[in-house]
Every structure is written in C-alpha cells, then in structure tokens.
Scaffold this active site. Structure first.
Site, PDB file in Angstrom:
ATOM      1  N   ALA A 155       0.835  -1.204   0.000  1.00 11.75           N
ATOM      2  CA  ALA A 155       0.000   0.000   0.000  1.00 11.75           C
ATOM      3  C   ALA A 155       0.872   1.258   0.000  1.00 11.75           C
ATOM      4  O   ALA A 155       0.594   2.224  -0.719  1.00 11.75           O
ATOM      5  CB  ALA A 155      -0.940  -0.003   1.203  1.00 11.75           C
ATOM      6  N   TYR A 156       1.921   1.246   0.796  1.00 11.62           N
ATOM      7  CA  TYR A 156       2.846   2.394   0.819  1.00 11.62           C
ATOM      8  C   TYR A 156       3.507   2.578  -0.542  1.00 11.62           C
ATOM      9  O   TYR A 156       3.568   3.694  -1.074  1.00 11.62           O
ATOM     10  CB  TYR A 156       3.911   2.170   1.891  1.00 11.62           C
ATOM     11  CG  TYR A 156       5.026   3.197   1.881  1.00 11.62           C
ATOM     12  CD1 TYR A 156       4.845   4.449   2.456  1.00 11.62           C
ATOM     13  CD2 TYR A 156       6.262   2.912   1.297  1.00 11.62           C
ATOM     14  CE1 TYR A 156       5.860   5.395   2.446  1.00 11.62           C
ATOM     15  CE2 TYR A 156       7.275   3.848   1.283  1.00 11.62           C
ATOM     16  CZ  TYR A 156       7.070   5.090   1.854  1.00 11.62           C
ATOM     17  OH  TYR A 156       8.072   6.024   1.830  1.00 11.62           O
ATOM     18  N   ALA A 157       4.020   1.493  -1.125  1.00 13.01           N
ATOM     19  CA  ALA A 157       4.704   1.598  -2.405  1.00 13.01           C
ATOM     20  C   ALA A 157       3.764   2.102  -3.496  1.00 13.01           C
ATOM     21  O   ALA A 157       4.155   2.907  -4.351  1.00 13.01           O
ATOM     22  CB  ALA A 157       5.288   0.242  -2.802  1.00 13.01           C
TER      23      ALA A 157
END
Length: 249
Positions: A155-157
C-alpha cells in the site's frame, strides 16, 4: 563540517512543510529557517511540534493530515500569520511495513490517506495564493522503494508511485501560473525512526552494497535538495524527479 549553499531568493519566502516535527521534515524546517525563510509546518505530534517550533522560531499547527477539512483550516490559520505560501513541501508519510495477505480495504484506504490523499488537498489549498503571487514551488516526497521493487509494504509503495503521477499532472495544470511541481525521490534515509525500527547491521551492509556511494544518507541531504528546488536557481525545473538515493535505483 560541510558548507552548504545560501540562496538569497529564499529570504523571507513563505514555506509550508507537512510532517515537520521529526525526521526529514524537521531537517527541512531547519534548512529553510537557515535560509531566512518564513517557515510554518503541520504535524500531529504535539510535544515534538512545540520543541521544533521553539528551536527554530517558526510557526506550526497541530493537524492530522487524514482530516482534510482540519488540514485546510490549519493552512488558512498559518497563512493568516505568515502570509500566503510560495513554497509547499509535501513531506508527511509513514512507511509502515505490512504483509499483502493482511491488507483489508479499510487498511488500504487508510494508507492512501496517510501517504497520498493529503498531498493533493494541500496543493489545492495553497495554489490560489501562489497564483496571486505570480508563481511558486511545490515539492512532493516520493520514494525509490518501488523503483527498487522493495517488498513488505504494497500500500505504501503504491501510494508513493502515485505521487509521481500527481506531480506531473499538477505541473502541467499549474505551470501556466509559473508554479513548479517536482518530486524528490529519497533512498533509505537514516532518520531516527529508520534506525530504531529497521536499520540492523545486516540490512545496512546489504543496502550499502546496492548503492553506488558507500555512505549512508543523512536526512540533511534531502532537505538540501528541497531548498534548491524551492529557490530561483531551480526556476526551470518542473515535472521532474530529483533523486537523493546514492545511486541505489
């Protein structure tokens, strides 16, 4: 001691930094204050924010950037005290690790709110002031993690990859007003948080081997890139990525 450049064009410029109470954000507050800029920042950490504001004699507002209404109100309050912002640094983010198997729709949405959504709405909040002033500089913080295909935080990437699209489309929309929009792409930056949570001797040695340069990256070098991009020296730089990753992509 490293001697850094001074940019006369930054003196008295109004600068807004998100996530300014710690890590890279704190280094940015210090760097811009050192240029004689009028600095303000947003953060939700009350004690850390008070300490940074007192140390560098800058303005701040407590704000959870996931709450867009509160964020917009906080930006207006700061602008009333220091003036409309000519520089915005969208720095705030959290690279919390997560296994793809455990991600729920709710967690995914929350990660987008933490790492991406607020960037657009802070840009929206400051753009009219920049247009009235005849120009400005917006700096969004990306990440080289997705360039390197780093795992354990899908999700961060994904959010950080989307920052590049946001930068480029807004550079086109705002360019006619002489507002420049760029992305800084940091590598693994040795903030206190990284050192505490993930920087083991083994992981650091492996990362050194992936870099062209042998030195670990101090947050000050990300701040120095932001200072350059905010200055008139970068007047023809927009819609671009500026890497601070020691050649690790």
């Amino acid at each position: 001691m490293t001697k850094f450049a001074l940019y006369p064009s930054l003196k008295d410029k109004t600068v807004l930094i998100t996530g300014g109470a710690s890590g890279i954000g704190e280094q940015m507050v210090e760097a811009f204050a050192g240029q004689g800029a009028k600095v303000a920042f947003l953060d939700k950490d009350e004690s850390a924010s008070a300490a940074v504001a007192a140390r560098f004699k800058v303005e701040h507002e407590l704000c959870d950037l996931r709450d867009i209404g509160h964020t917009q109100t906080a930006i207006k309050a700061l602008a009333a005290r220091v003036g409309n912002f000519s520089v915005l640094v969208n720095n705030a983010a959290r690279d919390d690790r997560h296994d793809w198997r455990d991600v729920t729709p709710g967690y995914w949405d929350e990660r987008m709110n933490v790492n991406l959504r607020h960037m657009f709405f802070t840009m929206q909040a400051v753009a009219d002031g920049m247009i009235a002033a005849g120009g400005g500089s917006i700096i969004n913080m990306g990440s080289n993690s997705w360039w390197e295909a780093v795992g354990n935080f899908p999700a961060y990437a994904t959010a950080k990859a989307a920052v590049h699209g946001l930068t480029r489309t807004m550079a086109r929309d705002l360019g006619q007003h002489r507002i420049r929009v760029n992305t800084i792409v940091p590598g693994w930056i040795m903030t206190d948080r990284q050192k505490k949570l993930w920087a083991t001797p083994e992981s650091l040695e492996k990362h050194r081997q992936n870099q062209c340069l042998p030195d670990l990256i101090d947050p000050v070098y990300v701040a120095r890139m932001a200072v350059f991009l905010a200055s008139d020296d970068a007047a023809m730089c927009t819609a671009s990525n500026f890497m601070v990753e020691a050649g690790s992509v």
